[in-house]
Structures are given as C-alpha cells and as structure tokens.
Scaffold this motif. Structure first.
Motif, PDB file in Angstrom:
ATOM      1  N   ALA A 189       3.616  -3.123   3.684  1.00 44.45           N
ATOM      2  CA  ALA A 189       5.037  -3.458   3.794  1.00 44.45           C
ATOM      3  C   ALA A 189       5.813  -3.149   2.516  1.00 44.45           C
ATOM      4  CB  ALA A 189       5.194  -4.934   4.161  1.00 44.45           C
ATOM      5  N   LEU A 190       5.168  -3.217   1.363  1.00 40.73           N
ATOM      6  CA  LEU A 190       5.849  -2.843   0.124  1.00 40.73           C
ATOM      7  C   LEU A 190       6.003  -1.345  -0.003  1.00 40.73           C
ATOM      8  CD1 LEU A 190       4.309  -5.254  -2.562  1.00 40.73           C
ATOM      9  CD2 LEU A 190       6.551  -5.389  -1.481  1.00 40.73           C
ATOM     10  N   GLY A 191       5.200  -0.612   0.763  1.00 41.76           N
ATOM     11  CA  GLY A 191       5.268   0.845   0.686  1.00 41.76           C
ATOM     12  C   GLY A 191       4.845   1.337  -0.684  1.00 41.76           C
ATOM     13  N   ILE A 192       5.319   2.520  -1.005  1.00 43.17           N
ATOM     14  CA  ILE A 192       4.999   3.113  -2.294  1.00 43.17           C
ATOM     15  C   ILE A 192       6.195   2.993  -3.243  1.00 43.17           C
ATOM     16  CG2 ILE A 192       5.809   5.494  -1.971  1.00 43.17           C
ATOM     17  CD1 ILE A 192       2.911   6.317  -2.878  1.00 43.17           C
ATOM     18  N   MET A 193       7.231   2.240  -2.793  1.00 44.01           N
ATOM     19  CA  MET A 193       8.450   2.105  -3.591  1.00 44.01           C
ATOM     20  C   MET A 193       8.226   1.426  -4.945  1.00 44.01           C
ATOM     21  SD  MET A 193      10.749   3.802  -2.252  1.00 44.01           S
ATOM     22  CE  MET A 193      12.088   3.260  -3.294  1.00 44.01           C
ATOM     23  N   SER A 198      12.916  -0.271   4.877  1.00 49.66           N
ATOM     24  CA  SER A 198      11.957   0.010   5.948  1.00 49.66           C
ATOM     25  C   SER A 198      11.795   1.502   6.163  1.00 49.66           C
ATOM     26  CB  SER A 198      12.417  -0.661   7.247  1.00 49.66           C
ATOM     27  OG  SER A 198      11.484  -0.453   8.282  1.00 49.66           O
ATOM     28  N   LEU A 199      12.865   2.284   5.858  1.00 49.37           N
ATOM     29  CA  LEU A 199      12.775   3.737   5.995  1.00 49.37           C
ATOM     30  C   LEU A 199      11.679   4.292   5.106  1.00 49.37           C
ATOM     31  CD1 LEU A 199      13.979   6.513   6.919  1.00 49.37           C
ATOM     32  CD2 LEU A 199      15.479   6.359   4.922  1.00 49.37           C
ATOM     33  N   PHE A 200      11.583   3.803   3.862  1.00 51.03           N
ATOM     34  CA  PHE A 200      10.599   4.328   2.920  1.00 51.03           C
ATOM     35  C   PHE A 200       9.207   3.743   3.149  1.00 51.03           C
ATOM     36  CE2 PHE A 200      14.593   5.036   0.609  1.00 51.03           C
ATOM     37  CZ  PHE A 200      14.453   6.370   0.313  1.00 51.03           C
ATOM     38  N   THR A 201       9.100   2.648   3.889  1.00 56.05           N
ATOM     39  CA  THR A 201       7.783   2.097   4.190  1.00 56.05           C
ATOM     40  C   THR A 201       7.236   2.607   5.515  1.00 56.05           C
ATOM     41  OG1 THR A 201       8.717   0.126   5.274  1.00 56.05           O
ATOM     42  CG2 THR A 201       8.319   0.007   2.882  1.00 56.05           C
ATOM     43  N   GLY A 202       8.020   3.444   6.208  1.00 56.33           N
ATOM     44  CA  GLY A 202       7.542   3.982   7.475  1.00 56.33           C
ATOM     45  C   GLY A 202       7.432   2.940   8.569  1.00 56.33           C
ATOM     46  N   GLY A 203       8.252   1.886   8.510  1.00 60.57           N
ATOM     47  CA  GLY A 203       8.221   0.837   9.518  1.00 60.57           C
ATOM     48  C   GLY A 203       7.232  -0.269   9.233  1.00 60.57           C
ATOM     49  N   ALA A 204       6.530  -0.216   8.090  1.00 57.65           N
ATOM     50  CA  ALA A 204       5.530  -1.244   7.784  1.00 57.65           C
ATOM     51  C   ALA A 204       6.183  -2.604   7.572  1.00 57.65           C
ATOM     52  CB  ALA A 204       4.734  -0.850   6.533  1.00 57.65           C
ATOM     53  N   THR A 257      -0.205  -1.447  -1.563  1.00 64.02           N
ATOM     54  CA  THR A 257       0.578  -0.463  -2.319  1.00 64.02           C
ATOM     55  C   THR A 257      -0.296   0.364  -3.237  1.00 64.02           C
ATOM     56  OG1 THR A 257       2.594  -1.797  -2.247  1.00 64.02           O
ATOM     57  CG2 THR A 257       2.410  -0.203  -4.039  1.00 64.02           C
ATOM     58  N   MET A 258      -1.205  -0.292  -3.956  1.00 60.74           N
ATOM     59  CA  MET A 258      -2.074   0.452  -4.870  1.00 60.74           C
ATOM     60  C   MET A 258      -3.005   1.391  -4.098  1.00 60.74           C
ATOM     61  SD  MET A 258      -0.802  -0.515  -7.593  1.00 60.74           S
ATOM     62  CE  MET A 258      -1.824   0.529  -8.610  1.00 60.74           C
ATOM     63  N   LEU A 259      -3.388   1.011  -2.877  1.00 57.11           N
ATOM     64  CA  LEU A 259      -4.170   1.921  -2.035  1.00 57.11           C
ATOM     65  C   LEU A 259      -3.359   3.162  -1.684  1.00 57.11           C
ATOM     66  CD1 LEU A 259      -6.644   2.608  -0.260  1.00 57.11           C
ATOM     67  CD2 LEU A 259      -5.571   1.280   1.578  1.00 57.11           C
ATOM     68  N   LEU A 260      -2.075   2.975  -1.333  1.00 61.56           N
ATOM     69  CA  LEU A 260      -1.226   4.123  -1.027  1.00 61.56           C
ATOM     70  C   LEU A 260      -1.052   5.024  -2.250  1.00 61.56           C
ATOM     71  CD1 LEU A 260       1.579   2.456   1.143  1.00 61.56           C
ATOM     72  CD2 LEU A 260      -0.324   3.855   1.939  1.00 61.56           C
TER      73      LEU A 260
END
Length: 464
Positions: free
Chosen positions: A83-87, A69-75, A181-184
């Motif tokens: 929610a997947l973030g850019i990880m 959650s740290l790397f997704t900024g709380g998403a 994720t692909m948008l990010l």
C-alpha cells in the motif's frame, strides 16, 4: 513498417541473454503486482476497495488519495502489503537530491569517487525511516477510516478494541508495509541489474498500466452502453480521440528526447609525456530537464486547499470558503490556473536546484574545453544559465499543456476521468518516458549482436 517492428521484437528473443533478461523482468513485475492484492492481516480490504469504487463515481479525480493510489497500482485501495508503494523511496531520493544541491558536504561527497554509491545508501536508510513513519500513520488511518476517507465506510480493522490487540495491529501493519516497500525497491534494483530498463520506474509504470483494463471497459461503455441505452459518443469522437492520443504521445516523445546541443571545443593538451589532441564535442541541455516532477509537486500541493476550505466552510458556515472550495476542485477554473502556474514555478525550481552551471563551467575549464565565442569561467556559466533558462520555458509550457489535457477532456467532453488520464498528465508522461528508456536498452543489446533494432544504419527510424 509494421513488418520491421515485428521482426525487431522477434530478434529480441533470438539473443539468449536478452531473452533471459526480458523474461526475468516480466517475472519480477508480476511479483510486484502480487503485492497490490495480498491484504494485510487483520484488515478488511474488500470494504475499502468497494468504498473507493463508490468514491470514484462521485469525485473522478480521487483527490490526494486517488493520486497516491495511482502510484501504488491500486494497493492502497486493497489494504495490501504494497500500500505504501515505492513512493517512500522516490521521496527519499528526491530529498537526497535536493539536499545535495544545498548542503556543501553532500555536494562534495557526490563528486568524490564512490560518493554516488554512498548517497544511494543514505537514500535507502531514509526510505526505511519514511516507511516506518508513513506505515504507522497509514495504520492509524485504517483504524479510523472515517476521519480520512469520510463517512460511508465501515470498520476496516478486524482486531478487538483492547489496547493489546490494537497496538499489536499497529506494530504489525507498520512492519508489513515497510517490508512491502523495501521488497519493491529490492525487486526494482534486481530488474535494473539483471533485467531490462530502470527497475524502479518500471514498477511505477506497471502500477499505472494496471488501471488500463478498467479504462478500456469505460471506453466500451462510452460507445456501446448496452441494450436500451443511447450512446453519447459516435465514430467521429473515437477517431478524434485516437488522433489526439497519437499527437500527445508523439509530442511527449519529441520533447522528452529534445535537447539543445551546446558546441564545446577542446584545445590540445600535454600532460606529462602524453599529448592529448583537441577535438569538438557538444554539451546536451534537455528541454524537459525536470521531467514529470513539476506535475507531481503541483498535484500534491493543490489537493489540500480544496479540503481545507471545504472544512472551514462547513464548520464556520462561511459562503466564501465554500465557493473557494468549489473553485479549487480538480475541474475548476481557479484550480486550472493555479495548476499551470505551479507547474511553471516548479519547472524552474527543479532546474535551479539540480542544474549546476558553475560546476559545469569549472569542469570545462579544468579539462581545457570552451564554448566557441564565450570566455571560459564566469562568462561560460552565465551563457549556460541563460540558455537553460530559455529552453526550460519551452519545456514548462509543454508540461502545462500535457497536464491540462485530461482535465479539459473530462470537463468539456464528459469523458470518464480514468480514461482521460491516459491522454496526458502524470500517467502518460511516466509511461512514455519509461518505455523510451527501455527501448534504448533493448536497442543496445540488438546492435551489439549485429541485429537491426529500432536503429538502422545509424539513423533513427520511427523515433523523434
């Protein structure tokens, strides 16, 4: 000094191109933050966010989900489209880098003209595959939250339990998370091309900094708990924390930019009718070559043993397993020792897979370069290997110290974990590193227009 810094930031907005790049970057970062708050259709994000707040009170570290959650900024906590973030993109990039070091075909492709572009394209394809897999698993996890998050959380899926509705929810959620994720990733690449700084790194950093308001509220509660409550911390603690923060940031800046310069001498060469004069240069070897990767690897791996032993202890009622689970908690002595050892191991592992001293020695020999006092070829390769081995130890020990500071602050001084994370660890390393990289790019634009930036008259000012 403060007046000079203020003048430098004022100069940033006097250059039309730099001003437009800064505003463009800020606008896209704001769009990235929106992805952390827009709920996926058919999910109750408020229920999961409330559960995470209650979980943070019981386990400050948050476990593996807290790290993610740290790397997704709380998403992740909001069941958001990001929610997947850019990880997944970071994971795909790391996989491609590691495969390039061990697969001869990829290693050859990386050295060819246009090979790097091809590898980046492969990384994007792998990102889509990882997103589809992780998105489907995350959809299943939200479908049965009690199996992942534990007891105490209600139903998150708002669809009916009919097979048609459930499968529609799974497919829809997987596609939405992949698209998010692909948008990010696309926004990050646009920032890199048309903005300031490395876009992907800035997306991660803005997610980390999104937790700062909550940390500031916790700091206020530490020193001013409210009417009728006695403060546990005084002004002496506040001064000590500020001095520690300044020292840690200064240390990170120093070690991040620290490098050993290996002198390289180039002999005079004649190629065809052209004669190239010799010269002297240097080969920079970074002290912290692996960056933040050893800490991320160590954190990700050490999250699971505690859960495994706790589960075994409850199922088989074995006291040894329960004791191991307690020792492997984020603030346990055994956890800290293993944490330090794994950071040391992964520091050397990353250097061993990414630093190719044989290729460097071969390139120097082909271009007529040599290290004074060292024979070209195998001797140069061995010299570089030994030099990198020694400076990697210094960088690895530094990473261990930075990684353990938040744990010790939280355990010994009872500082809230969401506050102590800003005094070291992954958060501060990433944030400081990204800010340094962004400042370098701003300096370049300022100096090209004959403005004094963070550099003045060729000497570094206010920087290590």
């Amino acid at each position: 000094m403060l007046a000079g810094i203020a003048q430098t930031f004022t100069n940033c907005f006097r250059i039309p191109e730099l001003r437009s790049r800064i505003f463009f970057t800020l606008l896209l970062l704001a769009v990235c933050r929106l992805a952390a708050y827009i709920h996926c259709p058919g999910l109750d994000g408020n229920a999961l966010a409330e559960f995470f707040r209650q979980q943070a009170a019981r386990d400050p570290s948050g476990g593996v989900l807290g790290l993610y959650s740290l790397f997704t900024g709380g998403a992740l906590e909001n069941c958001a489209i990001g929610a997947l973030g850019i990880m997944p993109y970071i994971s795909a990039t790391i996989i491609i880098q590691l495969m390039t070091a061990v697969v001869p075909q990829l290693s050859k492709l990386a050295r060819e003209e246009g090979g790097r572009t091809k590898l980046i394209q492969y990384g994007r394809y792998l990102t889509v595959l990882l997103c589809l897999g992780q998105g489907f698993v995350m959809a299943l996890g939200w479908e049965h939250p009690e199996k992942i998050f534990g007891e105490g959380i209600g139903r998150l899926v708002l669809y009916d339990d009919t097979p048609l509705q459930i499968w529609w929810y799974r497919i829809q959620t997987t596609l939405i998370l992949t698209t998010g994720t692909m948008l990010l990733v696309w926004l990050g690449e646009q920032i890199t091309d048309r903005g300031i700084g490395n876009g992907v790194s800035l997306v991660i950093t803005i997610g980390i900094l999104a937790r700062m308001p909550a940390a500031l509220i916790s700091v206020k509660d530490m020193f001013f708990p409210g009417p009728g409550l006695e403060a546990q911390y005084n002004i002496g603690h506040g001064v000590a924390l500020l001095v520690l923060l300044a020292a840690v940031v200064a240390g990170i800046i120093a070690v991040t930019q620290a490098q050993r310069k290996i002198p390289v001498q180039y002999a005079q060469r004649a190629i065809g009718r052209k004669v190239y004069a010799g010269g002297t240069s240097f080969l920079p070897l970074r002290v912290n070559y692996s960056g933040v990767m050893p800490i991320i690897f160590a954190q990700a791996i050490l999250m699971f043993p505690e859960q495994i032993f706790a589960r075994l202890g409850s199922v088989y009622d074995v006291k040894l397993f329960r004791d191991l689970a307690i020792s492997l908690r984020w603030d346990g002595n055994l956890h800290i020792i293993l944490y330090a050892l794994m950071i040391l191991f992964f520091s050397y592992f990353w250097v061993a897979t990414q630093f190719n001293e044989l290729q460097i020695a071969d390139d120097l020999k082909k271009n007529g370069g040599y290290i004074p006092g060292v024979r070209p070829g195998a001797a140069t390769s061995e010299y570089l290997h030994n030099a990198m081995h020694r400076i990697t130890l210094a960088g690895a020990v530094f990473l261990v110290v930075i990684a353990i500071i938040p744990v010790m602050l939280s355990r010994e001084m009872k500082i809230p974990y969401q506050v102590s994370t800003f005094f070291g660890g992954t958060s501060l390393l990433i944030t400081v590193g990204v800010m340094l990289d962004t400042m370098r790019q701003v300096e370049t634009h300022l100096l090209m227009r004959h403005y004094d930036g963070f550099l003045k008259k060729g000497r570094i000012r206010g920087r290590f």
